[in-house]
Design an enzyme around this catalytic site. Structure first.
Site, PDB file in Angstrom:
ATOM      1  N   HIS A 123      -7.092  -5.594   2.222  1.00  0.00           N
ATOM      2  CA  HIS A 123      -5.956  -5.052   2.965  1.00  0.00           C
ATOM      3  C   HIS A 123      -5.448  -6.142   3.907  1.00  0.00           C
ATOM      4  CE1 HIS A 123      -6.939  -0.652   2.164  1.00  0.00           C
ATOM      5  NE2 HIS A 123      -8.090  -1.235   1.870  1.00  0.00           N
TER       6      HIS A 123
ATOM      7  N   ASN B   7     -12.982  -2.969   2.242  1.00  0.00           N
ATOM      8  CA  ASN B   7     -13.963  -1.911   2.436  1.00  0.00           C
ATOM      9  C   ASN B   7     -14.937  -1.977   1.261  1.00  0.00           C
ATOM     10  OD1 ASN B   7     -12.733  -0.820   4.790  1.00  0.00           O
ATOM     11  ND2 ASN B   7     -11.201   0.179   3.508  1.00  0.00           N
TER      12      ASN B   7
ATOM     13  N   ASP C  21       0.854  -1.193   0.000  1.00  0.00           N
ATOM     14  CA  ASP C  21       0.000   0.000   0.000  1.00  0.00           C
ATOM     15  C   ASP C  21       0.893   1.247   0.000  1.00  0.00           C
ATOM     16  OD1 ASP C  21      -3.207   0.597   0.951  1.00  0.00           O
ATOM     17  OD2 ASP C  21      -1.767   2.244   1.068  1.00  0.00           O
ATOM     18  N   ILE C  22       0.509   2.232  -0.774  1.00  0.00           N
ATOM     19  CA  ILE C  22       1.323   3.452  -0.898  1.00  0.00           C
ATOM     20  C   ILE C  22       1.304   4.284   0.397  1.00  0.00           C
ATOM     21  CG2 ILE C  22      -0.399   5.067  -1.837  1.00  0.00           C
ATOM     22  CD1 ILE C  22       1.662   5.729  -4.060  1.00  0.00           C
TER      23      ILE C  22
ATOM     24  N   HIS D 118     -10.239  -5.230  -3.552  1.00  0.00           N
ATOM     25  CA  HIS D 118      -8.925  -5.485  -2.953  1.00  0.00           C
ATOM     26  C   HIS D 118      -9.115  -5.759  -1.469  1.00  0.00           C
ATOM     27  CE1 HIS D 118      -9.755  -1.180  -2.650  1.00  0.00           C
ATOM     28  NE2 HIS D 118      -9.042  -1.176  -1.524  1.00  0.00           N
TER      29      HIS D 118
ATOM     30  N   GLY E 270     -15.713   3.391   3.451  1.00  0.00           N
ATOM     31  CA  GLY E 270     -14.413   4.023   3.203  1.00  0.00           C
ATOM     32  C   GLY E 270     -13.709   3.523   1.956  1.00  0.00           C
TER      33      GLY E 270
HETATM   34  P1  5GP Z   1      -9.777   1.558   0.046  1.00  0.00           P
HETATM   35  O1  5GP Z   1      -9.892   2.905   0.723  1.00  0.00           O
HETATM   36  O2  5GP Z   1     -10.426   1.584  -1.320  1.00  0.00           O
HETATM   37  O3  5GP Z   1     -10.211   0.400   0.873  1.00  0.00           O
HETATM   38  O4  5GP Z   1      -8.226   1.315  -0.152  1.00  0.00           O
HETATM   39  C1  5GP Z   1      -7.479   1.906  -1.152  1.00  0.00           C
HETATM   40  C2  5GP Z   1      -6.037   1.794  -0.744  1.00  0.00           C
HETATM   41  O5  5GP Z   1      -5.244   1.973  -1.886  1.00  0.00           O
HETATM   42  C3  5GP Z   1      -5.588   2.852   0.275  1.00  0.00           C
HETATM   43  O6  5GP Z   1      -5.062   2.215   1.435  1.00  0.00           O
HETATM   44  C4  5GP Z   1      -4.528   3.653  -0.473  1.00  0.00           C
HETATM   45  O7  5GP Z   1      -3.460   4.034   0.351  1.00  0.00           O
HETATM   46  C5  5GP Z   1      -4.101   2.691  -1.560  1.00  0.00           C
HETATM   47  N1  5GP Z   1      -3.658   3.345  -2.789  1.00  0.00           N
HETATM   48  C6  5GP Z   1      -4.297   4.347  -3.454  1.00  0.00           C
HETATM   49  N2  5GP Z   1      -3.625   4.661  -4.586  1.00  0.00           N
HETATM   50  C7  5GP Z   1      -2.554   3.826  -4.636  1.00  0.00           C
HETATM   51  C8  5GP Z   1      -1.493   3.661  -5.566  1.00  0.00           C
HETATM   52  O8  5GP Z   1      -1.389   4.355  -6.586  1.00  0.00           O
HETATM   53  N3  5GP Z   1      -0.582   2.691  -5.298  1.00  0.00           N
HETATM   54  C9  5GP Z   1      -0.666   1.892  -4.187  1.00  0.00           C
HETATM   55  N4  5GP Z   1       0.293   0.976  -4.025  1.00  0.00           N
HETATM   56  N5  5GP Z   1      -1.653   2.023  -3.277  1.00  0.00           N
HETATM   57  C10 5GP Z   1      -2.582   2.983  -3.501  1.00  0.00           C
END
Ligand code: 5GP
Length: 111
Positions: free
Chosen positions: A100, A85, A29-30, A98, A91
């Site tokens: 986490h 999520n 995760d970034i 995906h 969120g």
């Molecule tokens: P969500 O909020 O949809 O459950 O999770 C999205 C996740 O993707 C977040 O934890 C965010 O930090 C991660 N994320 C968003 N953009 C990027 C990206 O360009 N590269 C990576 N590796 N992670 C990302």
């Protein structure tokens, strides 16, 4: 419409890969919220868990198996969280399914 994860899967946006096969990709995760924070996703464009079709459910089993494997590799098998999520109220910000995989520190109770 393609998401950032779609672009990562196509190799158009860089990432740090942790695992890859024909169906699944796992990346760092970034913006990690813990020492281990990995995103495990199917390569197939599925928006979220709620929209998954029965024929694609084996992908979820495979993701669980890969999570076990990565948890062991990272030495966090004694305590980690695997979560998705589903939808804006939960969120979700990237609409490509995906999970986490979070661990490496003591995790608080779910909010
Ligand atoms: P969500 O909020 O949809 O459950 O999770 C999205 C996740 O993707 C977040 O934890 C965010 O930090 C991660 N994320 C968003 N953009 C990027 C990206 O360009 N590269 C990576 N590796 N992670 C990302």
């Amino acid at each position: 419409m393609s998401t950032v994860f779609g672009l990562i899967i196509e190799g158009k946006v860089p990432c740090t890969k942790v695992f890859e096969n024909e169906r699944i990709l796992a990346i760092e995760d970034i913006h990690p919220v813990a020492p281990v924070h990995i995103l495990i996703m199917p390569k197939k464009a599925i928006a979220n868990l709620q929209s998954i079709q029965p024929k694609d459910l084996p992908l979820i089993a495979e993701i669980a198996q890969i999570a076990q494997q990565i948890a062991e590799e990272k030495g966090i098998e004694e305590g980690y969280r695997l979560l998705t999520n589903n939808g804006p109220d939960a969120g979700q910000t990237v609409f490509h399914l995906h999970f986490h995989l979070i661990g490496g520190r003591v995790l608080g109770h779910l909010g």
